[in-house]
Each structure stands twice: as C-alpha cells, then as structure tokens.
Design a protein around this motif. Structure first.
Motif, short mmCIF file in Angstrom:
data_model
loop_
_atom_site.label_atom_id
_atom_site.label_comp_id
_atom_site.label_asym_id
_atom_site.label_seq_id
_atom_site.Cartn_x
_atom_site.Cartn_y
_atom_site.Cartn_z
N LEU A 214 0.79 -1.23 0.00
CA LEU A 214 0.00 0.00 0.00
C LEU A 214 0.82 1.28 0.00
CD1 LEU A 214 -2.85 -0.82 2.54
CD2 LEU A 214 -2.89 -1.01 0.05
N THR A 233 -8.83 5.11 9.28
CA THR A 233 -8.78 3.66 9.22
C THR A 233 -9.15 3.14 10.59
OG1 THR A 233 -7.46 1.75 8.53
CG2 THR A 233 -6.33 3.43 9.83
N ARG A 240 -1.53 -0.13 9.44
CA ARG A 240 -2.05 0.84 8.47
C ARG A 240 -1.82 2.27 8.95
NH1 ARG A 240 -6.02 -0.19 5.27
NH2 ARG A 240 -4.80 -2.11 5.11
N SER A 332 -9.27 4.69 4.28
CA SER A 332 -8.34 3.58 4.05
C SER A 332 -8.83 2.38 4.85
CB SER A 332 -6.92 3.97 4.47
OG SER A 332 -6.02 2.91 4.22
N LYS A 334 -12.33 -0.82 4.88
CA LYS A 334 -13.51 -1.43 4.29
C LYS A 334 -14.68 -1.19 5.23
CE LYS A 334 -15.37 -5.98 2.95
NZ LYS A 334 -15.07 -7.44 2.89
N ASP A 359 -12.40 6.66 -1.46
CA ASP A 359 -12.60 5.42 -0.72
C ASP A 359 -11.82 4.31 -1.41
OD1 ASP A 359 -14.07 4.61 -2.92
OD2 ASP A 359 -16.01 4.91 -1.98
N ASP A 360 -12.09 3.08 -1.01
CA ASP A 360 -11.25 1.98 -1.50
C ASP A 360 -11.96 1.11 -2.53
OD1 ASP A 360 -8.69 0.63 -1.35
OD2 ASP A 360 -9.83 -1.07 -0.57
N GLY A 363 -9.51 -0.65 -4.65
CA GLY A 363 -8.56 -1.56 -4.01
C GLY A 363 -7.15 -1.04 -3.87
N TYR A 365 -6.05 1.45 -1.70
CA TYR A 365 -5.67 2.07 -0.43
C TYR A 365 -6.07 1.27 0.80
CZ TYR A 365 -5.48 5.73 -3.95
OH TYR A 365 -5.22 6.44 -5.10
N HIS A 366 -6.44 0.00 0.60
CA HIS A 366 -6.80 -0.85 1.74
C HIS A 366 -6.61 -2.31 1.36
CE1 HIS A 366 -8.87 -2.50 5.19
NE2 HIS A 366 -9.69 -3.16 4.40
#
Length: 555
Positions: A214, A233, A240, A332, A334, A359-360, A363, A365-366
């Motif tokens: 990441l 997060t 993270r 960062s 879900k 947002d993620d 896929g 940033y998380h």
C-alpha cells in the motif's frame, strides 16, 4: 467407550460478524470443564438499538456454569474480541490470558471497571503452553490487521483443536508477525481433530494482498493533494496507521493523530515493543498552525461512528480544525456490513463542503485483515484437520465455508450462536441448542434484549407519545378536563384542528359520560383513555401513538 466429550459452543460471532465469544469444553456430559475464547462486543445502530452504547453476548448459560469455567483466552485486541472483558470479568472471575499487546489493551479495559493488572496474565507465543483443567492452550502467531494476533492450539485428551481467530496470509505485514506456513505444518503433524476457522472473506475469490503493497499508492495520492489531507482507518490497525503516517511524512506532511482510540493504540504498540518506530507527530494545538498543504490528520471513525473524529469533522469542527473546499478525505478501510449508512452520510457531508472523498472501491488504499477464499483453502491444506467448523461470519459465510471444506472431503457443520457441537467423533454433531441472545449497555446499565426497554424506545420513535393527565376529586368526579402533552407528533391532523385539542375533546367526552363504577377503577379509566387516545391519533394522523395515562385523585 469414553464418557468424556469435546464440545464447541459459540455464544457470539457465529452467524454474525462481530461480538466473538466461543466456549470449548471437555469432560463428562454436562460436567465439562470449560474455557472461553474471546469476549467481544458489537456496535448498535439507530434502527434496531437506538440509544444503546454497546451490545454484548448473553452469557447466562456460561455464568450459570461459572464453577466449570477455567480461564478466558483473548486472541487479539480488536473490540469484537476483547471489548466486553471488563464488563463481565466480575461475573466470571477467572484468569485472563493474552499475549503482550493484547494484554496491555485488556488491562486498560479492566482498569476502567476497577480491576487490577494482575487479572491478566501475559503469555509468550507457541510453544509456551497454558495448562488449565484438561486443556493445554498455546498462542500461535498469525498476521492480521492488529499486532500480535494469535490462533489458539487447544489440546485435550479428546483431540487437538486449532482455533484460527481472525487471520490472513501475509508474509510482509509491516507490523506484527508474518504468516508462518512452516509453523502451521509443524503443529499439524501431530494431527488436528477440528479446525475452527475464520469465514469473513470466503466469498472473495482472489488471494489476499499484503499490507506492504500500500505504501507507494498512498504516498502518490497524498503528494497529489493540494490542500489538507485527512485519512481514517481502524484505530487498531496499527500497521495501516504507520503506513499512512510514513506515506504522509515522505510526502512532506506534518502528521497529527486525532481520536483517543488511535492515540491509545499507538501508545500501547510502543509500550509493548510492537512498534519500534513511528514518524514524529505534532499535537492538535500545533497542527492548527501548520499550513493546510503541509498537514495530514489521521483520525478515528472509519465506520461512521457518530462520536468519532470523522463524523465530528463532517458536522463542523473537531478540536478547532475544520475541513474546507479542496481538502481530501481518505477512507483507508472497508465498510463493515451494516455501517454503510453512517459512512455514506459522512461522505455526503464532506462532499457538500467541497471536500474530495476517496474510498477503496478500486482496491488501491486498503487490504483486508481476513483470509480470502484461496487463503482459507490454504489453511485447510496446511492443518489437514479431520473436520472444519466455520466461525466468524454471517450464516451465508458459514455455509459457503462448510461447502468449501466438504468439497475437499473434510467433514463440516454450520453452527450458529447457541448450537453446541460435539467434536468427539469422526464428524461434528450438533447435540444441543442453547438459548442465546444479546445484552445492551444502555448508558451505565446492562439490559436484556428481551426486556422490552429498547422495543418501547423504538415504538415511541415510530409512533410518537401522548401523555394524558386526569385529576379526580374526593368524590371520584373529574376535576376539569383531561389534558394532553405530545412528543414526536404533528401539531395538526386531518381535521386541521390542533391535535392536542381533538384528543382532549374526545377524552373529555368519555369522562363526562363514564359510569360511577368506571370512575372508581383506575385500571378501567387507564384502559379506556389509552384506547381512545390511540384511536384518535390513528384517525387524525394515521398512527396509533404510544400513550401514558397519569391519574391523580385528591385525598
């Protein structure tokens, strides 16, 4: 034939995501010695549990048998695994075992309820064992989204159980131990009776990604931002938080931690040696003086929690700092199923301010802390158990996980909260159904989900509330007209007259014609007034309001 049996009983976390609480037992039927694995919470929502602060598993079955309970083992420090330990320790009164980081968090929770540090015993990782009753329990390091997560090897004379806890296959997790396939294989060589396994991401068909992937994406995103950057997060995802802070530092930003939970987790990580280093941070007071284009805030509230920093920033200011047009806000994380409404509300509030929300969905940033389907299959292969018991998932996750196990020729069973499973034979067998449920922390008081308190609160929220007051004189005659107070109801209805006046007129007519026998009976008066008030509100506004009747008699 042995009269001893090996049992597994989920009281939380099976048939849902969160509120993990699992009982294992070994011994003669109904006299088994027991251990408890994890004691977590889940979080309320305004639709189903308005006003509630936390939700706990119902431990009635266990507290009724606390003389059989040997110990509590906590796999890791996420709230859905450790969050209830302080609330129930006084009722259970047995030793708590955890590894250093988790023990640090557990002690903080216990201290909030007046319990000392000695209530938690710090345990080293496998091959160290805790021997308690008929159990030998070892903490086996696994990678997850919080430091020092562990699976548990539970050894009994009736067989060896491997309880994965939350895990993922990550060979470079940044913080915490890497997943060790060789260790799992070494443990499995003596045979595994049952693998009780995380099911959260069983529908994700691609192999899981590593936390180490990441950093570059985050750094590029932050460097491209023109104004202030705020990222959220899970506070417990220390890896993270560190990755975000390091990416911000490389992008030339001053880093500020906002939110008590995030600061507490970083402090605990440093105290226990989990974090060897962390980028320098500025205080909230100093952050106010940093130019926006040079500032990055790391904040709590990735799941839309109303009191967390993210939600407060979305509503205006938090600690003197506010979001402005051109700033960037990054999720960062879900969104856990059930939290979507709160998260989307925050996103829209930021959008109205002119803040760019990232947002993620792509896929970048998380990465998840839970094993995806190929990783779950790999865990089955490494352990090669006689049977697989899916846990930590909604019913659809458990059922899909059981299919995965059975396709590979392994016996399996879907067991949700309250299903006692015997593991003694060649395949799992549900042998008993335990009444389970939830308890609520409502302010400072625990209440039962079936006590009716939250149900009444929901009914008042849906239907509004009418308070009817009647005064009767010494002879039992009405003293003046009844009067009404309205809460949560419109001022006027279909008749266009004030609703309170229509109610008082209808109620007054009843009292004016009521017979002497009725006026002497408070129960009958209350019953009739409630019926009339509900009928009137239904006629006027289409809702049967909740009604409280107060009857006062002059002595």
């Amino acid at each position: 034939m042995s009269t001893e049996r090996l049992i597994y009983l989920p009281l939380g976390g099976a048939g849902e995501i969160g509120m993990n609480c699992y009982v294992y037992g070994y011994g003669p039927k109904d006299k088994e010695r027991l251990i408890l694995v994890d004691l977590g919470v889940t979080f309320p929502d305004m639709d189903t549990s308005p006003g509630v602060d936390l939700i706990f598993p119902d431990l009635t079955w266990l507290t009724d048998r606390k003389d059989q309970l040997e110990a509590i083992f906590i796999t890791h420090a996420h709230e859905d695994h450790v969050g209830a330990v302080g609330h129930f320790f006084g009722q259970l009164g047995v030793p708590v075992y955890a590894r250093a980081f988790t023990a640090n968090i557990a002690r903080r929770k216990l201290s909030e309820h007046g319990f000392g540090d000695e209530t938690v015993t710090t345990v080293s990782a496998y091959p160290e064992r805790v021997e308690t009753g008929p159990f030998k329990v070892s903490f086996v390091p696994v990678s997850h989204s919080i430091p020092e997560s562990s699976s548990l090897l539970i050894e009994t004379a009736g067989g060896r159980v491997f309880h994965t806890g939350d895990f993922k296959i990550d060979h470079d997790p940044i913080v915490g131990e890497a997943f060790d396939e060789a260790l799992w294989q070494d443990i499995a060589k003596d045979g595994i009776k049952a693998l009780v396994c995380d099911s959260t991401n069983v529908f994700s068909k691609s192999a899981g990604r590593s936390e180490s992937e990441l950093g570059g994406n985050l750094e590029a995103l932050i460097k491209g931002a023109e104004r202030m950057v705020v990222a959220t997060t899970f506070a417990s995802n220390v890896a993270r938080v560190k990755t975000l802070a390091e990416a911000g530092e490389r992008a030339g930003r001053s880093i500020c931690l906002m939110g008590r939970a995030m600061r507490r987790m970083v402090e605990a990580s440093i105290e226990t040696g989990v974090l060897g280093s962390f980028p320098p941070v500025v205080s909230i007071d100093d952050a106010r003086d940093v130019p926006r284009e040079n500032l990055m805030l790391l904040v709590t509230g990735s799941q839309g929690e109303r009191r967390a920093a993210s939600a407060q920033l979305a509503r205006g200011k938090f600690n003197g700092i506010e979001m402005k047009e051109g700033d960037m806000f990054l999720f960062s994380s879900k969104t856990i199923p059930g939290n979507e409404r709160g998260v989307i509300s925050i996103m829209n509030q930021f959008s109205e301010m002119g803040v760019d929300v990232v947002d993620d969905n792509d896929g970048l940033y998380h990465v998840s802390g839970h094993a995806n389907r190929p990783d779950i299959a790999k865990a089955h292969e490494l352990m090669d158990p006689q049977m697989v018991i899916p846990m930590h998932g909604e019913h659809r996750h458990l059922r899909e996980h059981a299919k995965l196990a059975e396709e590979a020729g392994r016996a399996s069973a879907v067991a949700v909260n309250g299903m006692m499973v015997e593991l003694s034979g060649n395949k799992p067998k549900v042998v008993e159904y335990i009444e389970t449920g939830r308890r609520y922390l409502d302010g400072s008081t625990q209440i039962g989900a079936l006590d009716g308190i939250v149900r009444d609160r929901i009914r008042m929220a849906l239907n509004g509330h009418v308070i009817v007051t009647v005064i009767l004189d010494e002879d039992g005659e009405p003293l003046g007209e009844p009067w009404c107070e309205l809460m949560g109801l419109p001022e006027t209805g279909r008749s266009k007259a004030p609703l309170v006046e229509v109610l008082e007129e209808d109620l007054g007519q009843f009292l004016g014609r009521a017979k002497e026998a009725t006026l002497k009976d408070d129960g009958k008066i209350e019953q009739e007034l409630r019926k009339i008030a509900r009928r009137t509100t239904l006629d006027e506004i289409g809702k049967k309001a909740e009604v409280s009747v107060i009857i006062s008699r002059l002595a």
